[in-house]
Enzyme design. Structure first.
Site, mmCIF file in Angstrom:
data_model
loop_
_atom_site.group_PDB
_atom_site.id
_atom_site.type_symbol
_atom_site.label_atom_id
_atom_site.label_comp_id
_atom_site.label_asym_id
_atom_site.label_seq_id
_atom_site.Cartn_x
_atom_site.Cartn_y
_atom_site.Cartn_z
ATOM 1 N N CYS A 6 30.197 75.764 -37.625
ATOM 2 C CA CYS A 6 28.952 76.352 -37.117
ATOM 3 C C CYS A 6 28.615 77.641 -37.877
ATOM 4 C CB CYS A 6 29.048 76.556 -35.610
ATOM 5 S SG CYS A 6 27.425 76.800 -34.855
ATOM 6 N N HIS A 27 31.094 71.203 -33.440
ATOM 7 C CA HIS A 27 32.272 71.979 -33.029
ATOM 8 C C HIS A 27 33.470 71.099 -32.682
ATOM 9 C CE1 HIS A 27 30.512 76.032 -32.617
ATOM 10 N NE2 HIS A 27 29.386 75.395 -32.366
ATOM 11 N N GLU A 81 36.480 72.125 -32.276
ATOM 12 C CA GLU A 81 37.363 72.872 -31.360
ATOM 13 C C GLU A 81 36.871 72.788 -29.912
ATOM 14 O OE1 GLU A 81 35.031 74.159 -33.061
ATOM 15 O OE2 GLU A 81 34.164 75.873 -32.011
#
Lengths: 96, 225
Positions: free
Chosen positions: B85, B202, B204
């Protein structure tokens, strides 16, 4: 705007370099499109609208060419992203 | 051997990255950008967020910070580097990876789940997947539209440097499945080496089984090799 705290050498002149950063032709500009639509909603008739960022940078330099060179490097290094932007530099003696 | 997760002022996915890597058994630590990389760093995460308030352009300020010069050096000697990002924006602004991430076609911040097709499964970041596999990850960005000159993108395709493309749930790459207007639906690309990668979605945020899907684990496994 930054003002130098160092006393300029007498032969130097203070210039204002105006750096204008635009999206390259053909790169989508959603903010400009939104702005254009809003102007049209307000009843304005327009063909197209482009947006640009403008930076005014005061520099002390020996001559206009040297001031242009410095501003050019600033545009290359940070102010513009060469993948999506073109830029122009215009230099004039600073208005006091 | 520890992965450095770099915190800039305005980073906000840094702790998520440490937690997600921990889930995979990868030792990771937060590193304040002024303190430099860990001495024994085994990898680098440029996390998501809004470094320097997205001033000038998202990622532009962080890209010129001293620690990113150190990241470039580490990347050049083969240390794995992942930008997510805002980290992807920092990666492209710093020249670690090709292209640019700029204002979404919608001109809005978008926070939603997307489907991604794995374009190249022969990298550390995608070895956990099959080529053509469809995974689902969240996006949360206002400036995620991948831009690059047409001929440069052809080169990247030839060199197999496109990692992921936005697609529908069946894996078909369509304009409707393109959330932000990215050129040819590109969601993530490799740098000069396949140990350097950036992506807007994302991983994560899709790595902890307790809170939902874990499709992102495969990307983070790039740090386990």
């Amino acid at each position: 705007m930054l003002t130098s705290t160092v006393t300029p050498i007498l032969t130097m002149t203070t210039y204002t370099a105006t750096v204008t950063v635009r999206l390259k032709h053909g790169v989508l500009d959603p903010e400009a499109e939104t702005t254009q639509r809003q102007l049209e909603r307000l009843g304005f008739d327009l063909d197209d609208l482009r947006s640009a960022d403008q930076f005014e940078i005061d520099v002390d330099a020996d001559d206009a060419d040297a001031a242009t060179e410095r501003a050019d490097e600033m545009a290359e290094r940070l102010l513009a992203n060469p993948t999506i932007h073109d830029y122009t530099v215009a230099v004039a003696e600073r208005d006091t | 051997m520890t992965v450095s997760v770099i915190q800039f002022g305005g980073s906000n996915c840094d702790r998520d990255a440490v937690r997600a890597l921990g889930e995979l058994g990868v030792d990771a630590e937060l590193v304040w950008h002024e303190d430099g990389l860990l001495n024994d760093t085994s990898g680098v995460v440029l996390p998501g967020g809004f470094s320097y308030g997205d001033y000038l352009r998202a990622g532009a300020m962080a890209a010129h910070s001293p620690i990113v010069a150190a990241v470039r050096e580490a990347a050049g000697s083969g240390t794995p580097v992942l930008g997510v990002c805002n980290g992807a924006q920092i990666g492209s602004e710093s020249g670690l990876t090709p292209g640019a991430f700029t204002t979404n076609r919608s001109a809005r911040f978008q926070c939603e789940h997307v489907h991604l097709r794995v374009e190249n499964a022969d990298t550390p970041w995608t070895a956990a997947y099959e080529e053509g596999e469809v995974i689902e990850l969240p996006i949360a960005h206002g400036e995620g539209r991948f831009e690059v000159a047409d001929e440069r993108l052809e080169e990247l395709d030839r060199e197999n440097r496109v990692l992921f493309r936005y697609c529908d749930s069946e894996g078909t790459v369509t304009e409707d499945a393109n959330p932000n207007g990215s050129k040819h639906n590109v969601a993530g690309v490799l740098g000069e080496r396949d140990s350097v990668a950036v992506l807007m979605p994302h991983p994560e945020r899709a790595a902890l089984p307790d809170i939902g899907p874990t499709d992102g684990q495969g990307v983070l496994e790039g740090f386990t090799e």
